[in-house]
Write an enzyme that holds these catalytic residues in place. Sequence first.
Site, short mmCIF file in Angstrom:
data_model
loop_
_atom_site.label_atom_id
_atom_site.label_comp_id
_atom_site.label_asym_id
_atom_site.label_seq_id
_atom_site.Cartn_x
_atom_site.Cartn_y
_atom_site.Cartn_z
N HIS A 378 0.78 -1.23 0.00
CA HIS A 378 0.00 0.00 0.00
C HIS A 378 0.82 1.28 0.00
CE1 HIS A 378 -4.03 -1.79 0.74
NE2 HIS A 378 -3.32 -2.72 1.34
N LYS A 575 -7.51 14.25 4.70
CA LYS A 575 -6.72 13.02 4.66
C LYS A 575 -5.67 13.14 5.74
CE LYS A 575 -5.69 14.12 0.27
NZ LYS A 575 -5.88 12.94 -0.55
N ARG A 576 -4.91 12.06 6.02
CA ARG A 576 -3.81 12.17 6.97
C ARG A 576 -2.89 13.32 6.54
NH1 ARG A 576 -2.82 8.03 10.86
NH2 ARG A 576 -0.96 9.24 11.31
N LYS A 581 1.59 14.40 0.75
CA LYS A 581 0.23 14.75 0.31
C LYS A 581 0.09 16.24 0.05
CE LYS A 581 -1.79 10.87 2.94
NZ LYS A 581 -2.52 10.02 1.97
N THR A 683 -8.25 6.93 -2.00
CA THR A 683 -9.63 6.46 -2.12
C THR A 683 -10.58 7.61 -1.83
OG1 THR A 683 -9.38 5.63 0.13
CG2 THR A 683 -9.25 4.01 -1.63
N LYS A 687 -14.29 9.04 -3.57
CA LYS A 687 -15.52 9.41 -2.83
C LYS A 687 -16.01 10.80 -3.24
CE LYS A 687 -13.67 6.51 0.78
NZ LYS A 687 -12.74 6.48 1.92
#
Length: 838
Positions: A378, A575-576, A581, A683, A687
């Site tokens: 992952h 998100k985290r 990111k 993911t 959404k």
Amino acid sequence: MTVCTTASPETAAMNNNTSSSSPAPAELQAAFQAALQRELAQSSEGPTREALMRAAASACRELLGQRWATTQRADAARGDDPAKAPVRRVHYLSMEFLMGRALGNALAALGLDASLREAFAAEGQNLPDVLERESDAALGNGGLGRLAACFLDSFAELGLPSFGYGLRYQYGMFAQRIQDGRQVEVPDDWLRLGQPWELPRPDVRYPVGFGGRVEVDADGSRRWVPAERLVAQAFDFIVPAHHSERVSTLRQWHATAEAPIDFNAFCRGAHPQAAKHRVSADALNWVLYPDDSTDPGRELRLKQEAFLVSASLQDLIHRHLREFRSLHSLGKLNAIHLNDTHPALAPAELMRLLLDEHGMGWDEAWAITRQAVSYTNHTLMPEALETWPLQMFEALLPRHLEIIFEINHRFLEQVRAQFPGDEALLARVSLIDEGGHHGHGGERRVRMAALAIVASHRVNGVAALHSELMVQTIFADYAKIFPGRFHNVTNGVTPRRWLQQCNPALSSVIDERIGKTWRQDLSQLSKLKPLAGDTALIQQFRSVKRANKERLAELIRRETGIAVNPDSLFDVQIKRIHEYKRQLLNILHVIARYQAIVANPNADWTPRTVVIAGKAASAYQMAKSIIRLAHDVGRIVNSDARVGDKLKLVFMPNYGVSLAEMIIPAADLSEQISTAGTEASGTGNMKFSLNGALTIGTWDGANIEMAEAMGTENMFVFGLKTEDVAKMKALGYDPRLYVEENRALKNVIDAIAGGAFSGGDASRYRQLVDALLGRDTYMLMADFADYAATQSKVDALYKDARAWGERAVLNVAGMGWFSSDRTIAEYVERVWSVKSLG
Ligand code: 26V
């Protein structure tokens, strides 16, 4: 979509069900009333929302318990028809399951929303307020854990014989509070009020050992004599299908001591001594490791992993023997899937059980293990690749280490034969890192990814780009040795939670146009494509979005005191918090926009509300600093009268599944802006699109496949591609050049560095600024200009409500592929079916 039909008529009936045959409302009402009376008897508070929630949950639990028993009976009969290839049972091993709330999902699945709505109304309460009282089961960090939860939903929906296996942590993901703009972690005491969902299974118990030594018997066979013995005790969490009466099971293990009390010590009055075993066992249940940024290097984590694996495999073997009487068919009839390397001890433990406890020979045991085991990676982040110090490993799991040495010996022999003379290759691929470098102070370590790859028949990444990079970078040597073992299975999300439940209004709009079957077959959404230009449809999308935004605006006001305008563009990144990111890139853009508005307040600005939410790992200082900067910038921007509604920056505290369900339906713009090549899949991106948000994103992870599915022109794509990043790094990347040539960017950096957002304190963000101007590992400086320019295109399109709305429809229409039902169907086809074994 039903991928698994088994032999028995009972299962066929269970599967062959387009609309779930719900229990009679009277039956449920009775169960609910009985449970409510029990609740009321335990408290003098009257029928509070909590009491109603718990009563509803226990009424559902009874029904689910019945479905569980029927499902198990049907699955046990799956080998009965000799004319049919039997279906394998899947065992999904994961240290994390981020389930969120369960009641809303259970009611929808059982078709009981309406009847419970009435029951609550009779008590003067409405359904959403009651549902809200349930606490999230947050037994996961982020994407990997939530994916596991979506998979359980699809297991049930597809009728796949399966068990999810995890740990029943007492404390899940920490709750995030914000104090003076800084993250404070608070324990998540989610079991405080009891767990109305779990079914304790007092009869399902297995011993798990640690430490001790290996003894050799007279016949040469080896036997592990552990120093410490714990008992794993099962608690089941049942996940219902929505379109059949099947359920899937999440079995979570709870550790207790074999002898919870040392009676002699107790009688001597040595109470702490008497409780020693109990305390030591309980440590395993204690807490979910909240750190996905660094290897915690903790013995307790290794013990948790070993505990999960051992209990789960003993359970599997027990069930298999009960059903089939012999272990020879174990590999053929059972799949064991490793959700990342956290459960990668599984092949070693399975070998130990087969060899030592069941007297099987090595070759057969290994063949069975290889048949059963498969593994998903992952993340490409090198720091997330798990390795364990050999010494610690040997002290806790001496027999497993012997087995790993033997697996390694045989594996390296094979590599030697395949690539004669390549000693460097042998060192690189060995299951043991001999420590000939400085990374970990030169100590020997066990490489869990190597074990997972060597023991698996299939290894996959989670999006096309990620799977490609996986075999080109971190696993390149293994891909050379085992060509054909590696493949891609792109992630997906469950449309039941992530559209039907979180966005009922949009679901109805879609139902009106294309019917209701998209809940089972998400590819139906493509029928919206020809309707994308339909003015009435666009208008409906728009008014649903507007209502969802009002609801979020109210929540924002309640949680943060900030008033935001529901007519502004809601620009969301949740998100985290992680450097790769690039929440920081988002904040830099907010600052640039702020400065531009102040310089030119009368220009025709598209009003924007930027929403950020996410947790930082507790030891991850840079991530925490980014959270603080978001608050510092928000405070200045949100209170500047010159800016008004033109720009707001909101940080929503305590991100989790339930908050995501509230925010995502209200988003106009989804920020998916990781440095190309770093986000395995994502993911959240799926959404948002599914709920009609447009994406601004890099050519990374599943963004790529989403863009291809909906048409790249319907996504705001920007920034360097993976090859560009690699090339620039090879040539010697200098972030300062980008800052020097971009006036706006320079002003942003200068403002942060000069203390403009930290009350003149120039030291607060020094590290952060130094990182940007020094290495800038994630290339924010190189991507800033294109990001800002692309944000201007977003502004322009948003002004054209019709054009924006058409793209929102096209986003939803393009998401059919990204259902976790499709993902699971692919795993079945290529990894978990008898057929896939060849
Ligand atoms: C590592 C560790 C290290 C030890 C402590 C606990 C811990 C927890 C998690 C991790 C690895 C996290 C990897 C992860 O969550 N990857 C995400 O997986 C998603 C589902 O495949 C994917 O969509 C995201 O892109 C990816 O970041």
